[in-house]
Scaffold this motif. Structure first.
Motif, PDB file in Angstrom:
ATOM      1  N   ASP A 175       4.175  19.799  -1.471  1.00  0.00           N
ATOM      2  CA  ASP A 175       5.576  19.894  -1.885  1.00  0.00           C
ATOM      3  C   ASP A 175       6.368  18.883  -1.078  1.00  0.00           C
ATOM      4  O   ASP A 175       6.154  18.728   0.125  1.00  0.00           O
ATOM      5  N   TRP A 176       7.289  18.174  -1.743  1.00  0.00           N
ATOM      6  CA  TRP A 176       8.076  17.143  -1.063  1.00  0.00           C
ATOM      7  C   TRP A 176       8.809  17.702   0.150  1.00  0.00           C
ATOM      8  O   TRP A 176       8.941  17.013   1.168  1.00  0.00           O
ATOM      9  N   ASP A 177       9.295  18.933   0.050  1.00  0.00           N
ATOM     10  CA  ASP A 177      10.165  19.485   1.080  1.00  0.00           C
ATOM     11  C   ASP A 177       9.458  20.397   2.079  1.00  0.00           C
ATOM     12  O   ASP A 177      10.098  20.959   2.964  1.00  0.00           O
ATOM     13  N   GLU A 178       8.163  20.532   1.931  1.00  0.00           N
ATOM     14  CA  GLU A 178       7.409  21.371   2.870  1.00  0.00           C
ATOM     15  C   GLU A 178       7.215  20.613   4.182  1.00  0.00           C
ATOM     16  O   GLU A 178       6.829  19.444   4.193  1.00  0.00           O
ATOM     17  N   PRO A 179       7.491  21.241   5.325  1.00  0.00           N
ATOM     18  CA  PRO A 179       7.289  20.554   6.602  1.00  0.00           C
ATOM     19  C   PRO A 179       5.857  20.037   6.752  1.00  0.00           C
ATOM     20  O   PRO A 179       4.896  20.719   6.375  1.00  0.00           O
ATOM     21  N   LEU A 180       5.732  18.864   7.289  1.00  0.00           N
ATOM     22  CA  LEU A 180       4.405  18.271   7.480  1.00  0.00           C
ATOM     23  C   LEU A 180       3.533  19.125   8.398  1.00  0.00           C
ATOM     24  O   LEU A 180       2.299  19.138   8.275  1.00  0.00           O
ATOM     25  N   LYS A 181       4.161  19.855   9.292  1.00  0.00           N
ATOM     26  CA  LYS A 181       3.403  20.702  10.214  1.00  0.00           C
ATOM     27  C   LYS A 181       2.658  21.808   9.480  1.00  0.00           C
ATOM     28  O   LYS A 181       1.648  22.327   9.984  1.00  0.00           O
ATOM     29  N   THR A 182       3.118  22.161   8.281  1.00  0.00           N
ATOM     30  CA  THR A 182       2.406  23.148   7.468  1.00  0.00           C
ATOM     31  C   THR A 182       1.008  22.648   7.134  1.00  0.00           C
ATOM     32  O   THR A 182       0.040  23.420   7.117  1.00  0.00           O
ATOM     33  N   TYR A 183       0.909  21.352   6.874  1.00  0.00           N
ATOM     34  CA  TYR A 183      -0.372  20.770   6.493  1.00  0.00           C
ATOM     35  C   TYR A 183      -1.178  20.315   7.716  1.00  0.00           C
ATOM     36  O   TYR A 183      -2.410  20.262   7.664  1.00  0.00           O
ATOM     37  N   ILE A 184      -0.481  19.965   8.801  1.00  0.00           N
ATOM     38  CA  ILE A 184      -1.143  19.455  10.005  1.00  0.00           C
ATOM     39  C   ILE A 184      -0.643  20.290  11.187  1.00  0.00           C
ATOM     40  O   ILE A 184       0.343  19.929  11.857  1.00  0.00           O
ATOM     41  N   PRO A 185      -1.268  21.416  11.491  1.00  0.00           N
ATOM     42  CA  PRO A 185      -0.753  22.316  12.541  1.00  0.00           C
ATOM     43  C   PRO A 185      -0.565  21.647  13.896  1.00  0.00           C
ATOM     44  O   PRO A 185       0.348  22.007  14.649  1.00  0.00           O
ATOM     45  N   GLU A 186      -1.407  20.659  14.236  1.00  0.00           N
ATOM     46  CA  GLU A 186      -1.297  20.030  15.554  1.00  0.00           C
ATOM     47  C   GLU A 186      -0.262  18.903  15.584  1.00  0.00           C
ATOM     48  O   GLU A 186      -0.029  18.286  16.624  1.00  0.00           O
ATOM     49  N   PHE A 187       0.381  18.627  14.474  1.00  0.00           N
ATOM     50  CA  PHE A 187       1.410  17.593  14.402  1.00  0.00           C
ATOM     51  C   PHE A 187       2.548  17.928  15.355  1.00  0.00           C
ATOM     52  O   PHE A 187       3.092  19.034  15.336  1.00  0.00           O
ATOM     53  N   GLU A 188       2.921  16.953  16.182  1.00  0.00           N
ATOM     54  CA  GLU A 188       3.970  17.200  17.164  1.00  0.00           C
ATOM     55  C   GLU A 188       4.703  15.910  17.494  1.00  0.00           C
ATOM     56  O   GLU A 188       4.090  14.887  17.802  1.00  0.00           O
ATOM     57  N   LEU A 189       6.037  15.964  17.424  1.00  0.00           N
ATOM     58  CA  LEU A 189       6.894  14.869  17.845  1.00  0.00           C
ATOM     59  C   LEU A 189       7.630  15.275  19.113  1.00  0.00           C
ATOM     60  O   LEU A 189       7.605  16.441  19.523  1.00  0.00           O
ATOM     61  N   LYS A 190       8.318  14.338  19.742  1.00  0.00           N
ATOM     62  CA  LYS A 190       9.004  14.623  21.003  1.00  0.00           C
ATOM     63  C   LYS A 190      10.116  15.659  20.815  1.00  0.00           C
ATOM     64  O   LYS A 190      10.359  16.483  21.699  1.00  0.00           O
ATOM     65  N   THR A 206       0.830  -1.208   0.000  1.00  0.00           N
ATOM     66  CA  THR A 206       0.000   0.000   0.000  1.00  0.00           C
ATOM     67  C   THR A 206       0.860   1.252   0.000  1.00  0.00           C
ATOM     68  O   THR A 206       0.464   2.297  -0.543  1.00  0.00           O
ATOM     69  N   LYS A 207       2.039   1.183   0.601  1.00  0.00           N
ATOM     70  CA  LYS A 207       2.873   2.382   0.739  1.00  0.00           C
ATOM     71  C   LYS A 207       3.185   3.028  -0.600  1.00  0.00           C
ATOM     72  O   LYS A 207       3.287   4.259  -0.706  1.00  0.00           O
ATOM     73  N   ALA A 208       3.354   2.220  -1.643  1.00  0.00           N
ATOM     74  CA  ALA A 208       3.628   2.794  -2.964  1.00  0.00           C
ATOM     75  C   ALA A 208       2.436   3.590  -3.474  1.00  0.00           C
ATOM     76  O   ALA A 208       2.606   4.585  -4.194  1.00  0.00           O
ATOM     77  N   PHE A 209       1.230   3.195  -3.108  1.00  0.00           N
ATOM     78  CA  PHE A 209       0.048   3.960  -3.491  1.00  0.00           C
ATOM     79  C   PHE A 209       0.038   5.317  -2.791  1.00  0.00           C
ATOM     80  O   PHE A 209      -0.275   6.339  -3.402  1.00  0.00           O
ATOM     81  N   THR A 210       0.382   5.313  -1.508  1.00  0.00           N
ATOM     82  CA  THR A 210       0.468   6.576  -0.779  1.00  0.00           C
ATOM     83  C   THR A 210       1.576   7.454  -1.355  1.00  0.00           C
ATOM     84  O   THR A 210       1.423   8.678  -1.469  1.00  0.00           O
ATOM     85  N   GLY A 211       2.698   6.832  -1.750  1.00  0.00           N
ATOM     86  CA  GLY A 211       3.796   7.594  -2.354  1.00  0.00           C
ATOM     87  C   GLY A 211       3.424   8.175  -3.699  1.00  0.00           C
ATOM     88  O   GLY A 211       3.737   9.339  -3.999  1.00  0.00           O
ATOM     89  N   ILE A 212       2.753   7.402  -4.517  1.00  0.00           N
ATOM     90  CA  ILE A 212       2.374   7.899  -5.841  1.00  0.00           C
ATOM     91  C   ILE A 212       1.245   8.915  -5.735  1.00  0.00           C
ATOM     92  O   ILE A 212       1.181   9.881  -6.513  1.00  0.00           O
ATOM     93  N   LEU A 213       0.361   8.740  -4.757  1.00  0.00           N
ATOM     94  CA  LEU A 213      -0.645   9.771  -4.497  1.00  0.00           C
ATOM     95  C   LEU A 213       0.031  11.086  -4.131  1.00  0.00           C
ATOM     96  O   LEU A 213      -0.370  12.165  -4.598  1.00  0.00           O
ATOM     97  N   ALA A 214       1.082  11.018  -3.327  1.00  0.00           N
ATOM     98  CA  ALA A 214       1.846  12.222  -2.993  1.00  0.00           C
ATOM     99  C   ALA A 214       2.422  12.864  -4.243  1.00  0.00           C
ATOM    100  O   ALA A 214       2.367  14.093  -4.420  1.00  0.00           O
ATOM    101  N   ALA A 215       2.985  12.046  -5.135  1.00  0.00           N
ATOM    102  CA  ALA A 215       3.555  12.576  -6.377  1.00  0.00           C
ATOM    103  C   ALA A 215       2.486  13.282  -7.218  1.00  0.00           C
ATOM    104  O   ALA A 215       2.741  14.334  -7.813  1.00  0.00           O
ATOM    105  N   LYS A 216       1.290  12.725  -7.265  1.00  0.00           N
ATOM    106  CA  LYS A 216       0.215  13.355  -8.030  1.00  0.00           C
ATOM    107  C   LYS A 216      -0.209  14.681  -7.395  1.00  0.00           C
ATOM    108  O   LYS A 216      -0.493  15.661  -8.104  1.00  0.00           O
ATOM    109  N   LEU A 217      -0.238  14.739  -6.080  1.00  0.00           N
ATOM    110  CA  LEU A 217      -0.607  15.988  -5.408  1.00  0.00           C
ATOM    111  C   LEU A 217       0.486  17.047  -5.552  1.00  0.00           C
ATOM    112  O   LEU A 217       0.197  18.243  -5.594  1.00  0.00           O
ATOM    113  N   VAL A 218       1.736  16.609  -5.630  1.00  0.00           N
ATOM    114  CA  VAL A 218       2.817  17.546  -5.930  1.00  0.00           C
ATOM    115  C   VAL A 218       2.653  18.085  -7.347  1.00  0.00           C
ATOM    116  O   VAL A 218       2.805  19.283  -7.603  1.00  0.00           O
ATOM    117  N   ASP A 219       2.321  17.206  -8.286  1.00  0.00           N
ATOM    118  CA  ASP A 219       2.040  17.637  -9.665  1.00  0.00           C
ATOM    119  C   ASP A 219       0.928  18.674  -9.711  1.00  0.00           C
ATOM    120  O   ASP A 219       0.954  19.613 -10.524  1.00  0.00           O
TER     121      ASP A 219
END
Length: 507
Positions: free
Chosen positions: A117-132, A99-112
């Motif tokens: 954007d591949w290099d945009e921090p994930l927190k830009t899209y998910i403001p509540e995203f937080e790691l330790k 399944t991971k390849a589907f998620t990866g190719i979906l990402a490529a289509k959304l970048v298209d």
């Protein structure tokens, strides 16, 4: 005494096999006249089915692309053993981490589509995203996550066998530790693939499941494939998952909470379309499915190249792993979820790909994938006796283990009598310890005692039975077995220590 080098497999057991240096049975390519693709296919299908039977694999779905065109989609064996329902090209299997390849190719289509954007921090899209780690929280991007380069520990116990929302999953990330280096190491991680799926949902306003259907499954005419667990379970074409004996049913695992890492189910016919797109540079049925930039990003090496030898390097991008060896490229991925196994292998430069799906976890998929590549690309019909023997022994041992668990000692004893004990010492030893850890001392005794009878020269077998007696505080029997163990191996420090301990405590 436990052996540290025992390797666990699907049942938690693995048999230590003798090495034969992979000596070939059959001829190499220069010994045969080149066969037609159909002749190669006929040979391969017969071989795959014979090994399926040897390995007690209930059913197999296969898709093969040769010279960039679909050569075969179909199945072998049974999707349901009880009623002998055969696997066909429309049989549905869970493909697990493929399944991971589907998620990866979906990402490529959304970048298209300039939504991500591949290099945009994930927190830009998910403001509540937080790691330790605060720095990683601020900087980790989609490319890092899809390359398994975040350093976050795996923590599969958070989601497996549990059902909760992806929002709940996000809330737990801040408490998890890092086990690898950020961006400079490879640490396989299902949770971060789920985070990417959440980011894809946020930028589109659609569920990940609907995105996969709209952006991938429909355009590729994968009409019998699904992105939800409920659709898989409700299909009347679904394969039933089985344990290693090929007859005991497995419980299907609901992966809804982490769907972007492992929820897709598909058929041999549909996976033929998937392979065809990947081997035709992102085109399908004359239409451009992926732009060249998106396709190259997913399929070619990125920044995470590692060398295993001077002429071999590997990489992992967006759900597809790959390596170059002597200038030739191989891509692929494995997938497994309880009772279901899959393997994708691509040779893009040769226009060859194969996708294997089985309703049992075993080494079968690797073995027949290797044979397929040799047969179709090298005209090589040699065999690997070690791998084939291992397939048979692991299946037989699974049958023995599950019979012991479900039917009792008498039934297991009959199966053991049909097996060659010279290969069983390591597996029996490991099984004995598993049973002791579960508190099933009667079965543990049978296994460990049988191991000493089958291997009367094994210091380790007597050491383990000695530990069994020691746990039950039967010190005379424990002492006797440790003494036998030490006699067989005068360097056995564990037996020496236990003998001293028993004598000191029972003076």
């Amino acid at each position: 005494m436990k052996h540290k080098n025992l390797i666990t497999f699907a049942l938690g057991l693995f048999l230590l096999l003798p090495l034969c240096n992979g000596q070939a049975i059959g001829g190499k390519s220069n010994s045969f006249t080149e066969k037609t693709p159909q002749e190669k296919l006929n040979y391969f299908i017969k071989l795959a089915d014979s090994l399926r039977i040897v390995g007690k694999v209930p059913g197999v779905g296969i898709a093969i692309v040769f010279n960039q065109e679909i050569l075969y989609t179909g199945g072998l064996g049974f999707r349901e053993v009880e009623n002998q329902i055969p696997v066909e090209k429309h049989t549905l299997f869970s493909i697990g981490s493929n399944t991971k390849a589907f998620t990866g190719i979906l990402a490529a289509k959304l970048v298209d589509q300039e939504l991500m954007d591949w290099d945009e921090p994930l927190k830009t899209y998910i403001p509540e995203f937080e790691l330790k780690e605060e720095y990683i929280t601020r900087t980790v991007n989609m490319a890092d996550a899809l390359r398994h380069g975040t350093g976050l520990g795996r923590y599969d116990e958070i989601w497996k066998y549990k059902t909760f929302s992806r929002k709940d999953l996000l809330s737990q990330l801040k408490d998890l530790d890092f086990t690898d280096s950020y961006r400079t190491s490879y640490g396989y991680n299902n949770l971060m693939y789920t985070v990417v799926g959440v980011a894809q949902e946020r930028v589109t306003g659609k569920s990940w499941e609907d995105l996969v259907k709209d952006e991938i499954l429909r355009p590729l005419k994968m009409n019998n494939s699904y992105a939800t667990f409920n659709e898989f379970m409700s299909s009347d074409q679904r394969a039933i998952g089985y344990k290693g004996d090929g007859k005991t049913k497995e419980i299907s695992v609901d992966v809804t909470s982490v769907a972007p890492t492992g929820a897709i189910s598909s058929t041999p016919e549909d996976m033929g379309n998937w392979l065809r797109m990947l081997l035709n540079e992102g085109s399908f049925a004359g239409n451009k499915f992926l732009s060249k930039a998106a396709f190259d990003y997913v399929m070619m090496p990125g920044d995470n190249v590692g060398f295993r030898a001077p002429d071999e390097f590997w990489y992992y991008n967006a759900g597809i792993g790959g390596y170059y060896k002597q200038g030739k490229r191989t891509l692929g991925h494995n997938g497994s979820i309880d009772g279901m196994n899959s393997r994708m292998a691509l040779k893009p430069d040769e226009g060859f790909g194969i996708f294997i799906m089985t309703n049992q976890i075993s080494s079968y998929k690797e073995l027949i994938t290797d044979y397929a590549e040799k047969i179709f690309l090298e005209n090589d019909y040699s065999r690997n006796p070690d791998a084939e023997l291992g397939l048979k022994l692991n299946a037989d041992f699974a049958d023995f283990t599950l019979s012991l668990e479900n039917e009792g000692i008498a039934a297991a004893r009959k199966i053991y009598a049909s097996m060659d004990p010279k290969y069983l010492e390591g597996g029996m030893n490991s099984l004995g310890y598993q049973l002791m850890n579960k508190g099933d001392m009667e079965k543990a005794f049978y296994v460990l005692k049988q191991n000493t009878e089958s291997h009367p020269s094994s210091s380790n077998a007597f050491d383990s039975l000695g530990e069994y007696y020691f746990i039950l505080k039967k010190f005379d029997q424990a002492l006797s077995h440790y003494q036998t163990s030490l006699k067989l191996d005068k360097k056995n420090k564990n037996a020496e220590m236990m003998i001293r301990k028993i004598k000191e405590e029972n003076q």
